[in-house]
Design a protein around this motif. Structure first.
Motif, PDB file in Angstrom:
ATOM      1  N   HIS A  49       0.847  -1.184   0.000  1.00 32.95           N
ATOM      2  CA  HIS A  49       0.000   0.000   0.000  1.00 32.95           C
ATOM      3  C   HIS A  49       0.885   1.238   0.000  1.00 32.95           C
ATOM      4  N   ARG A  52      -0.931   6.427   2.452  1.00 32.11           N
ATOM      5  CA  ARG A  52      -1.294   6.403   3.865  1.00 32.11           C
ATOM      6  C   ARG A  52      -1.888   7.752   4.222  1.00 32.11           C
ATOM      7  N   LEU A 135     -11.632  -2.962   6.340  1.00 35.01           N
ATOM      8  CA  LEU A 135     -11.449  -2.137   5.145  1.00 35.01           C
ATOM      9  C   LEU A 135     -12.763  -1.413   4.898  1.00 35.01           C
ATOM     10  N   ASP A 175      -3.731   2.833   3.719  1.00 28.79           N
ATOM     11  CA  ASP A 175      -3.547   2.614   5.148  1.00 28.79           C
ATOM     12  C   ASP A 175      -3.830   3.903   5.916  1.00 28.79           C
ATOM     13  N   THR A 176      -4.126   3.767   7.197  1.00 27.96           N
ATOM     14  CA  THR A 176      -4.366   4.932   8.042  1.00 27.96           C
ATOM     15  C   THR A 176      -3.477   4.866   9.274  1.00 27.96           C
ATOM     16  N   SER A 182      -8.149   0.396   7.211  1.00 29.07           N
ATOM     17  CA  SER A 182      -7.705   0.844   5.894  1.00 29.07           C
ATOM     18  C   SER A 182      -8.917   1.303   5.101  1.00 29.07           C
TER      19      SER A 182
END
Length: 297
Positions: A49, A52, A135, A175-176, A182
């Motif tokens: 990924h 972010r 998600l 992503d977080t 996510s």
């Protein structure tokens, strides 16, 4: 076998024929014995990924998605109750959740029911689970409020992957800074959104996304009675969570939404902004028939 399950089996067969290594057992293998799983998720390459995002909690507070400081504990407790009942219903008495049942669509009959509010807060609560990740997908293409509120409105997303077979949907996942959470943006709007949602390609996309072990997928959907996209999304889900605003949603609208979903769709009910529950918060029901009964009360 559903189209999503067929797509998963096809992916697994392709990887095995190519000599792909077996997927390592998830960290919760002791809690999720293989014997309880009805079928095995395919071995799929893990995408990196590249994006972010930090969740702007001040923005969510300003927009009314998060409660003020004095009420945050109560809000978290209410969604924890919803989450516990939901996970129990998904397990159906076992310890594992079928892969196809880990796809959940959050919908409402009409606009203004608190669907986006519910989607974000339920995702945040699920992200706290030790045995699952979540998600959150924005599929309200006309009004992508999830994307706007979480700062991913310009990112490529679900519809972009649907239009181009060469795009790995997993590579678009963002992503977080919140562990376990996510996101996947709505993507570029198109007039043919419903047709993309009912395509074989969309089933392949969801098969790819749900192949990540122990990931629960929440899909924020448009209102059922306002677009054809929501009903199409419902057919992709293991369960639909129908958000109903207490003392606001017309009785006829709830029944029409349930009729539109039909008997073949597993429906749960989230009653939003009720003032007579013990915590003055939310109520979650399990099946189509329970949701129908609650709507008629």
């Amino acid at each position: 076998m559903s189209l999503i399950e067929q797509a998963l089996e096809k992916m697994r067969a392709q990887k095995l024929s190519a000599g792909a290594p077996a997927v390592a057992a998830p960290r919760t293998a002791a809690l999720l014995p293989a014997a309880s799983a009805p079928w095995i998720a395919p071995a799929t390459p893990a995408a990196v990924h590249s994006l972010r995002v930090n969740i702007d909690k001040d923005k969510l507070l300003h927009e009314g998605v998060l409660a003020k400081q004095a009420q945050q504990h109560q809000q978290a407790s209410e969604y924890r109750q919803i989450k516990r009942q939901l996970l129990q219903a998904l397990r159906e008495g076992g310890t594992a959740i079928k892969d196809s049942d880990r796809i959940l669509v959050i919908a409402s009959a009409i606009a203004g029911e608190g669907k986006t509010f519910t989607s974000i807060n339920l995702a945040l609560s699920l992200a706290r689970e030790l045995d699952y990740s979540v998600l959150l997908i924005d599929a309200d293409f006309a009004k992508p409020n999830i994307s706007r509120l979480l700062g991913i409105e310009t990112a490529s997303g679900l519809l972009d992957a649907a239009r181009r077979a060469d795009i790995d949907a997993e590579s678009l996942v963002i992503d977080t800074d919140i562990p376990g959470l996510s996101l996947l943006a709505a993507g570029s709007m198109t007039a043919n959104a419903t047709e993309y949602l009912t395509s074989v390609r969309m089933h392949e996309i969801l098969a790819r996304l749900v192949a990540v072990p122990n990931r629960i997928i929440l899909i924020d959907s448009p209102p059922l009675l306002m677009t054809t996209e929501s009903a199409a999304l419902a057919q992709l889900a293991g369960r639909v969570l129908l958000v109903v605003r207490a003392e606001s949603t017309p009785h006829r609208a709830v029944l029409d939404a349930l009729d539109l979903l039909g008997d073949s769709v597993n429906v749960g009910l989230i009653l939003n902004q009720t003032t007579h529950a013990p915590l003055q918060g939310y109520y979650y029901g399990y099946s189509y028939y329970e949701a129908q009964d609650a709507a008629s009360d």
